[in-house]
Design an enzyme around this catalytic site. Structure first.
Site, short mmCIF file in Angstrom:
data_model
loop_
_atom_site.label_atom_id
_atom_site.label_comp_id
_atom_site.label_asym_id
_atom_site.label_seq_id
_atom_site.Cartn_x
_atom_site.Cartn_y
_atom_site.Cartn_z
N GLY A 12 0.77 -1.24 0.00
CA GLY A 12 0.00 0.00 0.00
C GLY A 12 0.80 1.28 0.00
O GLY A 12 0.30 2.32 0.43
N SER A 13 2.04 1.25 -0.54
CA SER A 13 2.81 2.49 -0.53
C SER A 13 2.20 3.53 -1.47
O SER A 13 2.21 4.73 -1.18
CB SER A 13 4.29 2.24 -0.86
OG SER A 13 4.46 1.89 -2.21
N ASN A 14 1.64 3.09 -2.59
CA ASN A 14 0.95 4.05 -3.46
C ASN A 14 -0.31 4.60 -2.81
O ASN A 14 -0.61 5.79 -2.94
CB ASN A 14 0.61 3.39 -4.81
CG ASN A 14 1.77 3.44 -5.78
OD1 ASN A 14 2.15 4.50 -6.25
ND2 ASN A 14 2.35 2.28 -6.06
N ARG A 91 -5.68 -8.13 -9.16
CA ARG A 91 -6.78 -8.96 -9.64
C ARG A 91 -7.45 -8.23 -10.81
O ARG A 91 -7.66 -7.02 -10.72
CB ARG A 91 -7.77 -9.16 -8.48
CG ARG A 91 -8.68 -10.33 -8.60
CD ARG A 91 -9.41 -10.55 -7.30
NE ARG A 91 -8.59 -11.24 -6.31
CZ ARG A 91 -8.37 -12.56 -6.30
NH1 ARG A 91 -8.90 -13.31 -7.21
NH2 ARG A 91 -7.60 -13.09 -5.38
N LEU A 93 -10.34 -6.97 -12.98
CA LEU A 93 -11.77 -6.71 -12.79
C LEU A 93 -12.55 -7.15 -14.03
O LEU A 93 -12.06 -7.03 -15.16
CB LEU A 93 -12.00 -5.21 -12.53
CG LEU A 93 -11.36 -4.65 -11.26
CD1 LEU A 93 -11.49 -3.12 -11.24
CD2 LEU A 93 -11.99 -5.25 -10.01
N ASN A 107 -5.64 3.06 -12.73
CA ASN A 107 -4.68 2.04 -12.30
C ASN A 107 -3.28 2.60 -12.48
O ASN A 107 -3.04 3.42 -13.37
CB ASN A 107 -4.84 0.77 -13.15
CG ASN A 107 -3.86 -0.33 -12.74
OD1 ASN A 107 -3.68 -0.59 -11.55
ND2 ASN A 107 -3.22 -0.97 -13.71
N HIS A 109 0.60 1.15 -13.18
CA HIS A 109 1.36 -0.04 -13.56
C HIS A 109 2.83 0.36 -13.66
O HIS A 109 3.15 1.40 -14.23
CB HIS A 109 0.86 -0.58 -14.90
CG HIS A 109 1.58 -1.83 -15.31
ND1 HIS A 109 1.32 -3.05 -14.74
CD2 HIS A 109 2.57 -2.03 -16.21
CE1 HIS A 109 2.12 -3.96 -15.27
NE2 HIS A 109 2.88 -3.37 -16.17
N GLU A 142 -11.24 -3.07 -20.31
CA GLU A 142 -11.35 -4.50 -20.03
C GLU A 142 -10.04 -5.28 -20.07
O GLU A 142 -9.88 -6.24 -19.33
CB GLU A 142 -12.39 -5.13 -20.97
CG GLU A 142 -13.80 -4.72 -20.55
CD GLU A 142 -14.84 -5.17 -21.54
OE1 GLU A 142 -14.66 -6.25 -22.11
OE2 GLU A 142 -15.82 -4.43 -21.73
N ASP A 145 -4.00 -4.01 -17.89
CA ASP A 145 -3.03 -2.94 -18.09
C ASP A 145 -3.20 -2.26 -19.45
O ASP A 145 -2.25 -1.76 -20.04
CB ASP A 145 -1.59 -3.45 -17.91
CG ASP A 145 -1.37 -4.03 -16.53
OD1 ASP A 145 -1.95 -3.51 -15.57
OD2 ASP A 145 -0.62 -5.01 -16.40
C1 GAR Z 1 3.39 -0.94 -7.46
O1 GAR Z 1 4.66 -0.94 -8.04
C2 GAR Z 1 2.32 -0.96 -8.53
O2 GAR Z 1 2.65 -0.17 -9.64
C3 GAR Z 1 2.28 -2.41 -8.89
O3 GAR Z 1 2.37 -3.07 -7.66
C4 GAR Z 1 3.12 -2.28 -6.74
C5 GAR Z 1 2.29 -2.09 -5.49
O4 GAR Z 1 3.04 -1.47 -4.48
N1 GAR Z 1 1.10 -2.73 -9.61
C6 GAR Z 1 1.03 -3.70 -10.53
O5 GAR Z 1 1.96 -4.41 -10.82
C7 GAR Z 1 -0.33 -3.85 -11.18
N2 GAR Z 1 -0.26 -4.71 -12.34
P1 GAR Z 1 2.30 -0.76 -3.26
O6 GAR Z 1 1.32 -1.76 -2.67
O7 GAR Z 1 3.41 -0.44 -2.31
O8 GAR Z 1 1.61 0.47 -3.78
#
Ligand code: GAR
Length: 210
Positions: A12-14, A91, A93, A107, A109, A142, A145
């Site tokens: 959950g850092s983002n 996951r 959607l 989202n 990525h 859909e 990414d």
């Molecule tokens: C982040 O790097 C995000 O971009 C990636 O997972 C990490 C989550 O880190 N997302 C994906 O790969 C989605 N396909 P976080 O939980 O610390 O935010």
């Protein structure tokens, strides 16, 4: 202020970087809840510590993907979000879910989409010999990414990079990019039209600001 629900599966850092940004009085959005498909996701405790309501929906508690999503959609109909931010939500959607919030799901990525969609993006970028890497915030459609791009950030690839060192350099930029992108969408400066294209107005129409 636009109501935002953040979806996470991990640390959950983002989510936290979005939460920090929304604390500014002039930020056009607020986080009303965090939803996870993983009750053990580290980000849930971090959100609760910040006073944010959290809801976990473990996939194994539901007989099908449709039932799982139905439960989440039920919670969302209580929360009434204007926008949903996927932040490490691992996951896919369904089309029905996405249609219920068309143009309102974002989202992030950790690659320069459309390159390296899906898993193991950093390994694949290194294997391809990329000299730059980065991250993309996009509207969710859909495909995995896929969907029109809102904003991207770029970092250099260093000679001695591993997937881990590259991931952490990209993550630092993610933490700057996602709040910027959310702000632009919440203000209506960037939106997705019915044809699935990004429409930019105001300062976001300027290529230099992208
Ligand atoms: C982040 O790097 C995000 O971009 C990636 O997972 C990490 C989550 O880190 N997302 C994906 O790969 C989605 N396909 P976080 O939980 O610390 O935010």
């Amino acid at each position: 202020r636009k109501r935002v629900v953040v979806f996470i599966s991990g640390g959950g850092s983002n989510m936290l970087s979005l939460l920090e940004a929304t604390k500014a009085a002039d930020f056009p959005a607020e986080i009303v809840a965090v939803v996870s498909d993983k009750p053990e996701a580290g980000g849930l405790a971090k959100a609760r510590a910040e006073g944010i309501a959290t809801y976990a929906f473990a996939r194994r508690d539901y007989p099908s993907k449709a039932d799982h999503e139905m439960a989440i959609l039920g919670k969302l109909s209580e929360l009434q979000p204007d926008l949903i931010c996927l932040a490490g939500y691992m996951r896919l959607l369904s089309a029905d879910f996405i249609q219920a919030y068309a143009g309102a799901i974002l989202n992030i990525h950790p690659s320069l989409l459309p390159l390296f969609a899906g898993l193991h993006t950093h390994e694949r970028a290194l294997d391809a010999g990329m000299r730059v890497a980065g991250c993309t915030v996009h509207f969710v459609t859909e495909g995995m990414d896929e969907g029109p791009i809102i904003a991207q950030g770029v970092v250099p690839v260093m000679a001695d990079d591993t997937a881990e060192t590259l991931a952490s350099r990209v993550l630092t930029v993610e933490h700057q990019l996602y709040p910027m992108a959310l702000r632009a969408v919440a203000l209506g400066e960037v939106r997705m039209d019915d044809a699935g294209n990004t429409v930019r107005t105001g300062s976001n129409a300027d290529p230099a600001a992208r």
